[in-house]
Design a protein around this motif. Structure first.
Motif, PDB file in Angstrom:
ATOM      1  N   ILE A 139       0.853  -1.189   0.000  1.00  0.00           N
ATOM      2  CA  ILE A 139       0.000   0.000   0.000  1.00  0.00           C
ATOM      3  C   ILE A 139       0.889   1.239   0.000  1.00  0.00           C
ATOM      4  N   PRO A 140       0.967   1.962  -1.129  1.00  0.00           N
ATOM      5  CA  PRO A 140       1.828   3.138  -1.203  1.00  0.00           C
ATOM      6  C   PRO A 140       1.106   4.417  -0.741  1.00  0.00           C
ATOM      7  N   PHE A 141       1.715   5.108   0.193  1.00  0.00           N
ATOM      8  CA  PHE A 141       1.222   6.408   0.632  1.00  0.00           C
ATOM      9  C   PHE A 141       2.147   7.496   0.108  1.00  0.00           C
ATOM     10  N   GLY A 142       1.562   8.603  -0.312  1.00  0.00           N
ATOM     11  CA  GLY A 142       2.352   9.734  -0.782  1.00  0.00           C
ATOM     12  C   GLY A 142       1.865  11.024  -0.172  1.00  0.00           C
ATOM     13  N   SER A 143       1.896  12.084  -0.968  1.00  0.00           N
ATOM     14  CA  SER A 143       1.424  13.384  -0.502  1.00  0.00           C
ATOM     15  C   SER A 143       1.197  14.289  -1.701  1.00  0.00           C
ATOM     16  N   VAL A 144       0.480  15.359  -1.454  1.00  0.00           N
ATOM     17  CA  VAL A 144       0.428  16.483  -2.380  1.00  0.00           C
ATOM     18  C   VAL A 144       1.206  17.591  -1.677  1.00  0.00           C
ATOM     19  N   GLU A 145       2.458  17.744  -2.053  1.00  0.00           N
ATOM     20  CA  GLU A 145       3.365  18.590  -1.272  1.00  0.00           C
ATOM     21  C   GLU A 145       4.413  19.236  -2.173  1.00  0.00           C
ATOM     22  N   GLU A 146       4.746  20.485  -1.872  1.00  0.00           N
ATOM     23  CA  GLU A 146       5.794  21.154  -2.635  1.00  0.00           C
ATOM     24  C   GLU A 146       7.083  20.354  -2.607  1.00  0.00           C
ATOM     25  N   HIS A 147       7.751  20.351  -3.728  1.00  0.00           N
ATOM     26  CA  HIS A 147       9.092  19.766  -3.834  1.00  0.00           C
ATOM     27  C   HIS A 147       9.981  20.708  -4.640  1.00  0.00           C
ATOM     28  N   GLY A 148      10.107  21.912  -4.095  1.00  0.00           N
ATOM     29  CA  GLY A 148      10.917  22.915  -4.758  1.00  0.00           C
ATOM     30  C   GLY A 148      10.239  23.445  -6.009  1.00  0.00           C
ATOM     31  N   SER A 149      10.985  24.233  -6.776  1.00  0.00           N
ATOM     32  CA  SER A 149      10.446  24.826  -7.996  1.00  0.00           C
ATOM     33  C   SER A 149      10.600  23.917  -9.206  1.00  0.00           C
ATOM     34  N   HIS A 150      11.162  22.709  -9.001  1.00  0.00           N
ATOM     35  CA  HIS A 150      11.507  21.859 -10.143  1.00  0.00           C
ATOM     36  C   HIS A 150      10.824  20.500 -10.169  1.00  0.00           C
ATOM     37  N   LEU A 151      10.254  20.058  -9.048  1.00  0.00           N
ATOM     38  CA  LEU A 151       9.639  18.733  -8.997  1.00  0.00           C
ATOM     39  C   LEU A 151       8.134  18.844  -8.782  1.00  0.00           C
ATOM     40  N   PRO A 152       7.368  17.858  -9.243  1.00  0.00           N
ATOM     41  CA  PRO A 152       5.911  17.905  -9.122  1.00  0.00           C
ATOM     42  C   PRO A 152       5.435  17.722  -7.680  1.00  0.00           C
ATOM     43  N   LEU A 153       4.250  18.217  -7.414  1.00  0.00           N
ATOM     44  CA  LEU A 153       3.650  18.085  -6.085  1.00  0.00           C
ATOM     45  C   LEU A 153       3.403  16.624  -5.722  1.00  0.00           C
ATOM     46  N   SER A 154       3.334  15.751  -6.703  1.00  0.00           N
ATOM     47  CA  SER A 154       3.067  14.323  -6.472  1.00  0.00           C
ATOM     48  C   SER A 154       4.341  13.492  -6.330  1.00  0.00           C
ATOM     49  N   THR A 155       5.478  14.136  -6.122  1.00  0.00           N
ATOM     50  CA  THR A 155       6.761  13.416  -6.073  1.00  0.00           C
ATOM     51  C   THR A 155       6.735  12.227  -5.120  1.00  0.00           C
ATOM     52  N   ASP A 156       6.271  12.423  -3.899  1.00  0.00           N
ATOM     53  CA  ASP A 156       6.274  11.347  -2.904  1.00  0.00           C
ATOM     54  C   ASP A 156       5.414  10.167  -3.354  1.00  0.00           C
TER      55      ASP A 156
END
Length: 239
Positions: free
Chosen positions: A23-40
């Motif tokens: 079961i993968p958990f992530g986030s909608v979270e800033e990852h700097g100015s270069h990576l998507p909010l869905s990175t995690d």
């Protein structure tokens, strides 16, 4: 077996050879100015896919939301409470257990302290409530940092830096928008800061400039190896 892509008949057939779900958990979270909010979320889900290529394994659809306190003032971060997070994991596990699954690997791509503790607490409560199940709760970033230590050049790399930028360069290069500058925030010790962005303006903790798609590919594979080891350990006995 990606649960979101299979039919009910295929799910039933899968249960004949596998009783374990990732079961993968992530986030909608800033990852700097270069990576998507869905990175995690991307990182956690991609590792599950790689692991399922190596062993029989159900992979649940990713949970895109998490508890994000340190980045709550950064644009784009959408945070849920720890109570909601705990309840969500418990409901998902109960439902999957009712379908016949007994081993649960919960891997979170978001490494926030309160987020991790909420998942850990939910897991501890679940193994008391459901004596038949085995559970593991792990942080994707910690597995990547541990298994890929020989690759990482950035000391103290933690968020949207060398590790995470490498991962997205490999799996979703079209979502990488240049490279943000290196940043190492310095929060006051012990003080609960309301405006955390004032101490962390760029949203990076590490050096994206040291990232590469090649590192990301190796890191993803190494973490998948760790997940496979964890699955085999869970399936080997009743914990």
């Amino acid at each position: 077996m990606l649960i979101e892509n299979i039919t009910m008949e295929e799910f039933a057939q899968g249960l004949e050879v596998c009783k374990t779900v990732y079961i993968p958990f992530g986030s909608v979270e800033e990852h700097g100015s270069h990576l998507p909010l869905s990175t995690d979320t991307i990182e956690a889900y991609e590792v599950g896919k790689r692991a399922a290529e190596r062993i029989p394994l159900f992979v649940a659809p990713p949970i895109h939301y998490g508890c994000c306190r340190s980045t709550s003032r950064h644009p784009g971060t959408v945070s849920i409470s720890t109570a909601t997070l705990k309840a969500l994991l418990k409901d998902i596990v109960r439902s999957l257990h009712a379908q016949g699954l007994v081993n649960f690997v919960v891997l979170t791509g978001h490494a926030g302290g309160s987020h991790r503790m909420a998942l850990q607490d939910a897991g501890e409560e679940l193994i008391q409530e459901l004596p038949q199940i085995n559970m593991a709760v792990v942080t994707e970033y910690e597995l990547a940092k541990e298994s890929g230590a020989h690759l990482i050049e950035t000391r103290g790399d933690a968020h949207a830096g060398e590790i995470e930028t490498s991962r997205i360069m490999h799996s979703h290069p079209h979502l990488v928008k240049g490279l943000a500058p290196a940043e190492y925030p310095n929060f006051p010790i012990g003080i609960l800061v309301r405006d955390k962005r004032s101490f962390w303006p760029g949203g990076v903790w590490g050096d994206p400039g040291k990232a590469s798609a090649e590192k990301g590919k190796v890191l993803e594979s190494l973490v998948a190896d760790k997940v496979v080891e964890l699955v085999k350990a869970l399936e080997s006995r009743r914990w």
